[in-house]
Design an enzyme around this catalytic site. Structure first.
Site, PDB file in Angstrom:
ATOM      1  CG  ASP A  79      -1.908   1.048   1.266  1.00 49.79           C
ATOM      2  OD1 ASP A  79      -2.800   0.996   0.416  1.00 49.79           O
ATOM      3  OD2 ASP A  79      -1.800   1.955   2.098  1.00 49.79           O
ATOM      4  CB  THR A 112      -1.612   6.177  -2.292  1.00 52.26           C
ATOM      5  OG1 THR A 112      -1.619   4.773  -2.158  1.00 52.26           O
ATOM      6  CG2 THR A 112      -2.645   6.764  -1.371  1.00 52.26           C
ATOM      7  CB  THR A 113       0.838   3.136  -5.889  1.00 51.14           C
ATOM      8  OG1 THR A 113       0.546   2.521  -4.648  1.00 51.14           O
ATOM      9  CG2 THR A 113       2.216   2.724  -6.337  1.00 51.14           C
ATOM     10  CG  ASP A 404      -6.740   0.460  -0.115  1.00 47.95           C
ATOM     11  OD1 ASP A 404      -6.774   1.354   0.747  1.00 47.95           O
ATOM     12  OD2 ASP A 404      -5.695   0.123  -0.711  1.00 47.95           O
TER      13      ASP A 404
HETATM   14  P1  ADP Z   1      -2.874   2.363  -6.063  1.00 52.67           P
HETATM   15  O1  ADP Z   1      -2.210   2.615  -4.750  1.00 52.67           O
HETATM   16  O2  ADP Z   1      -2.570   3.442  -7.044  1.00 52.67           O
HETATM   17  O3  ADP Z   1      -4.329   2.062  -5.943  1.00 52.67           O
HETATM   18  P2  ADP Z   1      -2.586  -0.372  -6.805  1.00 52.67           P
HETATM   19  O4  ADP Z   1      -1.419  -1.220  -6.500  1.00 52.67           O
HETATM   20  O5  ADP Z   1      -3.853  -0.621  -6.091  1.00 52.67           O
HETATM   21  O6  ADP Z   1      -2.143   1.110  -6.659  1.00 52.67           O
HETATM   22  O7  ADP Z   1      -2.840  -0.512  -8.364  1.00 52.67           O
HETATM   23  C1  ADP Z   1      -3.858   0.153  -9.009  1.00 52.67           C
HETATM   24  C2  ADP Z   1      -3.770  -0.049 -10.493  1.00 52.67           C
HETATM   25  O8  ADP Z   1      -3.890  -1.432 -10.833  1.00 52.67           O
HETATM   26  C3  ADP Z   1      -4.894   0.670 -11.189  1.00 52.67           C
HETATM   27  O9  ADP Z   1      -4.390   1.340 -12.319  1.00 52.67           O
HETATM   28  C4  ADP Z   1      -5.821  -0.468 -11.611  1.00 52.67           C
HETATM   29  O10 ADP Z   1      -6.572  -0.146 -12.766  1.00 52.67           O
HETATM   30  C5  ADP Z   1      -4.853  -1.576 -11.862  1.00 52.67           C
HETATM   31  N1  ADP Z   1      -5.472  -2.910 -11.771  1.00 52.67           N
HETATM   32  C6  ADP Z   1      -6.132  -3.435 -10.735  1.00 52.67           C
HETATM   33  N2  ADP Z   1      -6.570  -4.688 -11.025  1.00 52.67           N
HETATM   34  C7  ADP Z   1      -6.174  -4.943 -12.279  1.00 52.67           C
HETATM   35  C8  ADP Z   1      -6.300  -6.062 -13.164  1.00 52.67           C
HETATM   36  N3  ADP Z   1      -6.933  -7.158 -12.793  1.00 52.67           N
HETATM   37  N4  ADP Z   1      -5.756  -5.959 -14.400  1.00 52.67           N
HETATM   38  C9  ADP Z   1      -5.105  -4.851 -14.771  1.00 52.67           C
HETATM   39  N5  ADP Z   1      -4.936  -3.770 -13.993  1.00 52.67           N
HETATM   40  C10 ADP Z   1      -5.459  -3.804 -12.778  1.00 52.67           C
HETATM   41 MG    MG Z   2      -5.297   0.501  -5.122  1.00 57.86          MG
END
Ligand code: ADP
Ligand code: MG
Length: 568
Positions: A79, A112-113, A404
């Site tokens: 996270d 956030t990322t 989240d």
């Molecule tokens: P953040 O802290 O930004 O939420 P995450 O590690 O949760 O970071 O990643 C979010 C990203 O991963 C988003 O761009 C989301 O669209 C993408 N994502 C989530 N699930 C999938 C999936 N099954 N296939 C492709 N991209 C995905």
């Molecule tokens: Mg996320």
């Protein structure tokens, strides 16, 4: 005398414009100053370093980080905001980027990322423009135009969601949770999240504050469940107290109900039995007075943030009051909002109108432990999600994932709009920005174009983290979008493009627009800095005046005195 001279002397860096004259002295001894390109490049590098550190954690295939703090506690997480919080970053520009994550977390609780990586990429590209002699003010202006346009474009590709679209809400919850250590229980947990959210929803919107997460290790994820009401992980204080109260009139206190201990360690010498009795009587009188105040208020349940001593416990039990002590502040806040109870700072301040109401307060078995459940609250139904998992680390990571997901579902309901994930929204926006740049023309065009390219960092990082080629991924995605497939995103499992709406990778619009806005703001803020004036750290090297030389390093005084008159 000496101290004044010392405070107004300066290292004279960059200040010797008046050749042959005395250097112009305006800064304090030891102050470091960095200007112009040096300042910009230094800040950009620091901010990018933060973004770089988070890159590998983006997306479902992102890696985790293990962070060990100064006392040896271990946190394993994926996270973004948690990582940055635990990293304890020092560099000032890097701290601005950490703020991006904090804002994002506070506003929408997810993305956030994404926000941090985007800020880093924007700054990297701004750095290239500065090298080409584009002025930072122009870059900032272009970035601002691009951010506004991007917001608009994202709004256009968004589609609606409502509280009764269960399937869509499940997908939003799952997208928020993937890659967060919740894979084993994705279906079960997303079901819990959506059930909890719809149960607390009011008028189509849900407030995440009314969903409580209670964690308990020692059982499998599958045994996690939903409990109606606020669950407080505490037992009633005394077996003589009732274990169930109907029509509860609830008093919330954050003052101890015990004999007030002296602030300092005082020793009282008692020489006779009579004195001892007097002393004990006085103690008893004070406690009794407090308990009487509580009884008089008409409360039949007491949640106290502080201690309640044995005598007070007995007196409360005798009065038929169910009392709980050392209740967490966060629990008190939830109780206050849900039951309408005020939080009193002293017994004297208690006012019967400030009591809260719940239909029932009852001790019950929760995962093998006795806990207190507060149900039928006056203002708002509260739902507790009980999370179970093998170890504390597992449960903690699950809790972050579920948090989240709750926030994502609530955020989606707030605006009632969602966008396809997997980089789809970013690529579509990126393409729209490129044509927008051409229309704008001028030098801003360069900045808008770089902004457009920066958006590609999201799909390319998703691909890279899944072990695929980031450039190929972006080219394929761009082609798909140019061909009109607005929902095309990166399918991390197959390494190809796929329709994210069909795949169920769906995110709230607000997460995306907020990430864009805060990344752009932070990048602009860093870009606008061309002069860094840093006070010397206290107790550092350099000559110290003799009066201060004897002080231990880290003594307050030197750094914080500013223009104050000398006190010695
Ligand atoms: P953040 O802290 O930004 O939420 P995450 O590690 O949760 O970071 O990643 C979010 C990203 O991963 C988003 O761009 C989301 O669209 C993408 N994502 C989530 N699930 C999938 C999936 N099954 N296939 C492709 N991209 C995905
Ligand atoms: Mg996320």
């Amino acid at each position: 005398m000496f101290a004044r001279e010392f405070l107004y002397r300066t290292s004279g860096v960059n200040m010797q414009q008046y050749q042959g004259q005395q250097p112009l002295i305006i800064l304090k001894e030891g102050t470091e100053r960095t200007q112009g390109h040096d300042a910009q490049y230094g800040n950009i590098a620091a901010a990018r370093a933060v973004a770089q550190a988070l890159r590998t954690t983006l997306g479902p295939k992102g890696m985790d980080k293990m962070i060990v703090d100064t006392i040896g506690d271990v946190v394993i997480t994926n996270d973004g905001s948690t990582i940055l919080e635990e990293m304890a970053i020092e560099q000032p520009a890097a701290k601005l980027i950490v703020e991006v994550a904090k804002t994002q977390d506070a506003e929408v609780g997810d993305g956030t990322t994404t926000a941090v990586i985007l800020a880093g990429e924007l700054l990297k590209r701004a750095g290239t423009l500065i090298e080409q002699d584009v002025h930072p003010t122009l870059i900032s202006h272009g970035f601002r135009m691009a951010a506004d346009k991007a917001h608009e474009v994202m709004g256009e590709i968004a589609f609606e969601v409502a509280v009764d679209d269960r399937d869509l809400l499940i997908k939003i919850a799952q997208t928020a949770m993937t890659g967060k250590g919740a894979e084993g229980g994705l279906d079960h947990l997303s079901d819990l999240v959506v059930r909890a959210t719809t149960q607390v929803a009011d008028d189509g919107k849900a407030d995440p504050d009314f969903i409580k997460i209670e964690r308990k290790s020692g059982a499998s994820i599958a045994t996690s469940g939903i409990i109606d009401g606020i669950i407080i992980d505490k037992e009633r204080l005394h077996p003589l107290m009732p274990n169930e109260v109907k029509d509860a009139k609830i008093l919330l206190l954050n003052t101890p109900i015990e004999y007030k201990k002296t602030e300092t360690d005082a020793e009282i010498t008692i020489t006779s039995h009579a004195d001892l009795q007097l002393f004990l009587d006085e103690e008893e009188r004070m406690v009794r007075e407090k308990v009487d105040g509580i009884i008089d208020s008409g409360a039949n349940v007491l949640f106290c943030q502080k201690g309640i001593d044995e005598m007070a416990q007995l007196l409360l039990a005798k009065a038929g009051i169910l009392a709980v002590r050392r209740v967490k502040n966060s629990d008190l806040k939830k109780l206050s909002r849900a039951t309408g109870a005020s939080l009193f700072n002293s017994v004297k301040a208690i006012d019967s109108d400030g009591l809260g109401y719940a239909e029932q307060i009852k001790e019950q078995d929760v995962g093998g432990d006795t806990m207190i459940a507060v149900t039928g609250c006056r203002h708002q139904n509260v739902i507790t999600i009980l999370l179970r998992g093998g170890t504390k680390q597992v449960v903690d990571e699950l809790a972050r994932a579920v948090e989240d997901a709750i926030r994502a579902v609530c955020t989606a309901l707030e605006e009632g709009a969602v966008v396809p994930g997997g980089g789809a929204a970013e690529i579509e926006t990126s393409l729209a920005l490129r044509s927008f740049a051409r229309n704008v023309g001028g030098r801003e065009q360069l900045a808008i174009d770089e902004f457009a390219k920066a958006l590609e960092i999201i799909p390319s990082t998703l691909a890279e983290n899944a072990g695929h080629d980031p450039i190929d991924a972006c080219i394929a995605l761009r082609q798909a979008h140019e061909g009109g497939q607005k929902g095309a995103g990166y399918d991390i499992n197959n390494g190809s493009t796929a329709d994210m709406i069909k795949e169920g990778v769906i995110e709230p619009l607000k997460i995306k627009t907020q990430a864009l806005a805060s990344a752009a703001e932070a990048a602009i803020m860093v870009l606008r800095i061309d002069d860094i004036i840093a006070a010397s750290s206290v107790g550092g090297e350099g000559e110290m005046p003799p009066e201060m030389a004897g002080m231990p390093p880290g003594m307050p005084g030197m750094g914080g005195m500013g223009g104050m008159p000398p006190m010695m």
